[in-house]
Design a protein around this motif. Structure first.
Motif, PDB file in Angstrom:
ATOM      1  N   ALA A 121      35.047  23.913  33.935  1.00  0.00           N
ATOM      2  CA  ALA A 121      36.392  23.392  33.694  1.00  0.00           C
ATOM      3  C   ALA A 121      37.346  24.505  33.275  1.00  0.00           C
ATOM      4  O   ALA A 121      38.484  24.588  33.758  1.00  0.00           O
ATOM      5  CB  ALA A 121      36.347  22.302  32.625  1.00  0.00           C
ATOM      6  N   ALA A 122      36.895  25.377  32.367  1.00  0.00           N
ATOM      7  CA  ALA A 122      37.739  26.500  31.943  1.00  0.00           C
ATOM      8  C   ALA A 122      38.087  27.389  33.131  1.00  0.00           C
ATOM      9  O   ALA A 122      39.226  27.856  33.271  1.00  0.00           O
ATOM     10  CB  ALA A 122      37.021  27.304  30.854  1.00  0.00           C
ATOM     11  N   LEU A 123      37.116  27.609  33.998  1.00  0.00           N
ATOM     12  CA  LEU A 123      37.351  28.416  35.203  1.00  0.00           C
ATOM     13  C   LEU A 123      38.351  27.721  36.115  1.00  0.00           C
ATOM     14  O   LEU A 123      39.249  28.360  36.685  1.00  0.00           O
ATOM     15  CB  LEU A 123      36.020  28.625  35.917  1.00  0.00           C
ATOM     16  N   TYR A 124      38.233  26.403  36.240  1.00  0.00           N
ATOM     17  CA  TYR A 124      39.135  25.636  37.103  1.00  0.00           C
ATOM     18  C   TYR A 124      40.577  25.691  36.597  1.00  0.00           C
ATOM     19  O   TYR A 124      41.512  25.769  37.398  1.00  0.00           O
ATOM     20  CB  TYR A 124      38.659  24.189  37.192  1.00  0.00           C
ATOM     21  N   PHE A 125      40.758  25.637  35.279  1.00  0.00           N
ATOM     22  CA  PHE A 125      42.117  25.729  34.746  1.00  0.00           C
ATOM     23  C   PHE A 125      42.736  27.084  35.080  1.00  0.00           C
ATOM     24  O   PHE A 125      43.932  27.184  35.359  1.00  0.00           O
ATOM     25  CB  PHE A 125      42.110  25.501  33.230  1.00  0.00           C
ATOM     26  N   GLY A 126      41.924  28.126  35.018  1.00  0.00           N
ATOM     27  CA  GLY A 126      42.412  29.438  35.441  1.00  0.00           C
ATOM     28  C   GLY A 126      42.801  29.442  36.908  1.00  0.00           C
ATOM     29  O   GLY A 126      43.835  29.996  37.299  1.00  0.00           O
ATOM     30  N   TYR A 127      41.966  28.796  37.749  1.00  0.00           N
ATOM     31  CA  TYR A 127      42.309  28.677  39.170  1.00  0.00           C
ATOM     32  C   TYR A 127      43.654  27.962  39.344  1.00  0.00           C
ATOM     33  O   TYR A 127      44.474  28.353  40.182  1.00  0.00           O
ATOM     34  CB  TYR A 127      41.237  27.869  39.910  1.00  0.00           C
ATOM     35  N   SER A 128      43.872  26.896  38.568  1.00  0.00           N
ATOM     36  CA  SER A 128      45.119  26.129  38.690  1.00  0.00           C
ATOM     37  C   SER A 128      46.328  26.985  38.354  1.00  0.00           C
ATOM     38  O   SER A 128      47.377  26.868  38.996  1.00  0.00           O
ATOM     39  CB  SER A 128      45.079  24.900  37.761  1.00  0.00           C
ATOM     40  N   LEU A 129      46.185  27.848  37.357  1.00  0.00           N
ATOM     41  CA  LEU A 129      47.292  28.738  36.989  1.00  0.00           C
ATOM     42  C   LEU A 129      47.596  29.713  38.124  1.00  0.00           C
ATOM     43  O   LEU A 129      48.769  29.937  38.470  1.00  0.00           O
ATOM     44  CB  LEU A 129      46.925  29.502  35.713  1.00  0.00           C
ATOM     45  N   PHE A 130      46.570  30.267  38.729  1.00  0.00           N
ATOM     46  CA  PHE A 130      46.783  31.184  39.851  1.00  0.00           C
ATOM     47  C   PHE A 130      47.410  30.449  41.036  1.00  0.00           C
ATOM     48  O   PHE A 130      48.307  30.982  41.711  1.00  0.00           O
ATOM     49  CB  PHE A 130      45.463  31.838  40.267  1.00  0.00           C
ATOM     50  N   ARG A 131      46.943  29.229  41.306  1.00  0.00           N
ATOM     51  CA  ARG A 131      47.510  28.468  42.425  1.00  0.00           C
ATOM     52  C   ARG A 131      48.971  28.136  42.180  1.00  0.00           C
ATOM     53  O   ARG A 131      49.788  28.139  43.107  1.00  0.00           O
ATOM     54  CB  ARG A 131      46.703  27.187  42.653  1.00  0.00           C
ATOM     55  N   ALA A 132      49.320  27.812  40.940  1.00  0.00           N
ATOM     56  CA  ALA A 132      50.713  27.494  40.630  1.00  0.00           C
ATOM     57  C   ALA A 132      51.627  28.682  40.899  1.00  0.00           C
ATOM     58  O   ALA A 132      52.795  28.510  41.264  1.00  0.00           O
ATOM     59  CB  ALA A 132      50.843  27.058  39.170  1.00  0.00           C
ATOM     60  N   HIS A 133      51.094  29.883  40.739  1.00  0.00           N
ATOM     61  CA  HIS A 133      51.874  31.087  41.007  1.00  0.00           C
ATOM     62  C   HIS A 133      51.743  31.553  42.456  1.00  0.00           C
ATOM     63  O   HIS A 133      52.209  32.639  42.804  1.00  0.00           O
ATOM     64  CB  HIS A 133      51.440  32.215  40.063  1.00  0.00           C
ATOM     65  N   GLY A 134      51.103  30.748  43.288  1.00  0.00           N
ATOM     66  CA  GLY A 134      51.030  31.055  44.707  1.00  0.00           C
ATOM     67  C   GLY A 134      49.859  31.910  45.122  1.00  0.00           C
ATOM     68  O   GLY A 134      49.775  32.316  46.275  1.00  0.00           O
ATOM     69  N   ASP A 135      48.929  32.200  44.206  1.00  0.00           N
ATOM     70  CA  ASP A 135      47.772  33.042  44.533  1.00  0.00           C
ATOM     71  C   ASP A 135      46.554  32.146  44.730  1.00  0.00           C
ATOM     72  O   ASP A 135      45.949  31.678  43.766  1.00  0.00           O
ATOM     73  CB  ASP A 135      47.518  34.050  43.407  1.00  0.00           C
ATOM     74  N   THR A 136      46.189  31.901  45.981  1.00  0.00           N
ATOM     75  CA  THR A 136      44.980  31.127  46.266  1.00  0.00           C
ATOM     76  C   THR A 136      43.815  32.028  46.647  1.00  0.00           C
ATOM     77  O   THR A 136      42.693  31.561  46.794  1.00  0.00           O
ATOM     78  CB  THR A 136      45.223  30.124  47.412  1.00  0.00           C
ATOM     79  N   ARG A 137      44.079  33.319  46.811  1.00  0.00           N
ATOM     80  CA  ARG A 137      43.013  34.219  47.253  1.00  0.00           C
ATOM     81  C   ARG A 137      41.991  34.495  46.158  1.00  0.00           C
ATOM     82  O   ARG A 137      40.783  34.462  46.403  1.00  0.00           O
ATOM     83  CB  ARG A 137      43.614  35.536  47.745  1.00  0.00           C
ATOM     84  N   LEU A 138      42.463  34.788  44.948  1.00  0.00           N
ATOM     85  CA  LEU A 138      41.505  35.072  43.877  1.00  0.00           C
ATOM     86  C   LEU A 138      40.635  33.853  43.574  1.00  0.00           C
ATOM     87  O   LEU A 138      39.411  33.998  43.473  1.00  0.00           O
ATOM     88  CB  LEU A 138      42.219  35.547  42.614  1.00  0.00           C
ATOM     89  N   PRO A 139      41.200  32.649  43.403  1.00  0.00           N
ATOM     90  CA  PRO A 139      40.317  31.494  43.201  1.00  0.00           C
ATOM     91  C   PRO A 139      39.296  31.329  44.325  1.00  0.00           C
ATOM     92  O   PRO A 139      38.125  31.043  44.067  1.00  0.00           O
ATOM     93  CB  PRO A 139      41.288  30.309  43.145  1.00  0.00           C
TER      94      PRO A 139
END
Length: 445
Positions: free
Chosen positions: A125-143
């Motif tokens: 879950a903690a990892l997923y929240f980090g993914y959500s932050l990156f996605r909100a900023h337009g970065d889907t590559r790192l997740p």
């Protein structure tokens, strides 16, 4: 994101495939934990939806500093909420699993697996929240990359920790959970280092931002979490129906549930990557772009899922042979694949509409649609099918429920987006749910 989702969900399916080699009892024990695991995932996805929606809307409106404050705030709040939920699930495990139909021997197997599995759930879950932050900023590559990396780590560790190596016998069923714990820990280390290099988090003004944003965040997260919590509740009710058919059916149903999430990889990737883009359009008031995006997304979902479902149905016997060594489990799994996989075309439509609703300012409608999908269509059809014809009838009933839910979602989406006032509101000037001066709707980089 599709590649990352395939890797992430693929390792969950691999977990079940390895556990199936331990025997029917361990696989049934793991299958009984799926509803509660989905409960954690439901809360985390609901919070992730709110994170991506709020931050992407804020960025679309040009409020960069507020987006930075929100970034840190939602990460801390999300991790704390999931920690409380995990502790609650540990405390209530005995009566819940007994109520789901697990006998004493199965509950003993669950007990040694449940603690590391809950730890893995919190880390995920903690990892997923980090993914959500990156996605909100337009970065889907790192997740996407981290999903692949954590999946490879888990895949490497699974056989070692489950079956052992050389003179070491391995941990058995708990080994699958510990492999996931190590994999997610590696992902968190990489994600944390990358976050420290960005300027997306700010500590100044956090308390004031909490007071200011708590209500709108809850307005998105509340319905979104309810929508995401409905599937675990439905899964509990469904597995209680399946449990009446015996451990073999429970084991087959558990494998089918894992296969379902893998087969929906494109849909899940779109539900994660599309809402931030829609949120920016929402913040900028560009409803023409919203129409174009939704039309394209729905076409992709229907054609991809229908094609994949028909191929999987045609090769059901071979797929079941790969996933299970038990002939009885294999035959029942093949039956479930033939009926369920093609129906995911319209299930995907419903999932996409629910996800879009949370990004476009109608989370309550999205929640009601999610509830209707499960409790008006899926579960009644599932139960009626089980009464009519054992496992075959159950599979047919579940497929009919998915079809009805997809048609209802399509009808609701057309009614909402075709209203002329949706576009006219965007021209009325600044105000609640209207474009803010300086906002831009552009595709995230």
């Amino acid at each position: 994101m599709a590649i990352g989702v395939l890797a992430l969900l693929g390792f969950q399916l691999v977990d079940s495939a390895f556990i199936a080699r331990l025997g029917t009892a361990p696989l049934a024990a793991q299958s009984f934990t799926f509803p509660l695991s989905f409960l954690v995932i439901g809360v985390q996805v609901g919070l992730g939806i709110a994170i991506a929606a709020m931050i992407s809307r804020t960025l679309g409106a040009g409020e960069q500093e507020r987006a930075r404050r929100l970034g840190l705030l939602v990460l801390l709040v999300g991790a704390a909420l999931i920690a409380l939920l995990v502790l609650l699930l540990w405390w209530v495990q005995e009566p819940v699993f007994a109520r789901l139909g697990a006998d004493a021997a199965t509950r003993e197997l669950i007990r040694i697996y449940w603690a590391p599995q809950l730890l893995a759930a919190w880390l995920g879950a903690a990892l997923y929240f980090g993914y959500s932050l990156f996605r909100a900023h337009g970065d889907t590559r790192l997740p996407g990359k981290l999903m692949v990396i954590t999946s490879l780590v888990n895949l490497t560790l699974d056989p070692l920790l489950i079956f052992g190596i050389g003179p070491w016998d391995g941990l058995g069923l708990p080994g699958a959970a510990w492999a996931t714990v190590i994999a997610f820990s590696c992902g968190l280390l990489v994600l944390g280092r990358r976050l420290l290099r960005t300027d997306w988090l700010a500590r100044d003004g956090i308390a004031a931002e909490l007071r200011h944003s708590a209500r709108p965040f809850a307005g998105i997260a509340g319905p979104a979490m309810v929508s995401q919590l409905m599937p675990p509740l439905a899964a509990m009710l469904a597995i209680s129906v399946v449990a009446d058919l015996g451990d073999t059916s429970v084991a087959a149903w558990g494998l089918a549930s894992r296969l379902e999430t893998v087969s929906l990889m494109v849909v899940l990737a779109m539900t994660m990557s599309l809402p931030p883009w829609l949120g920016r359009c929402y913040g900028a008031g560009d409803w023409d772009q919203v129409h174009r995006l939704m039309r394209l997304a729905l076409k992709v979902v229907v054609f991809w899922q229908l094609g994949l479902g028909l191929v999987m149905a045609a090769t059901a016997s071979w797929v079941a042979l790969v996933l299970s060594g038990n002939p009885e489990v294999r035959d029942e799994l093949a039956t479930l694949i033939r009926f369920l996989l093609p129906s995911y075309a319209l299930l995907g439509v419903c999932m996409l509409v629910v996800s879009a609703g949370n990004a476009l300012g109608w989370p309550l409608r999205a929640m009601l649609l999610s509830c209707a999908r499960l409790f008006l269509f899926y579960l009644p059809c599932l139960w009626l099918g089980a009464q009519w014809g054992s496992l075959t009838g159950l599979a047919l009933g579940a497929a009919v429920g998915n079809l009805l839910a997809g048609l209802a979602a399509w009808r609701m989406l057309r009614r909402i987006l075709d209203r002329p006032q949706r576009r006219s509101r965007c021209r009325e000037g600044p105000g609640p749910h209207r474009p803010i001066s300086g906002g831009r709707c552009n595709r995230p980089n």
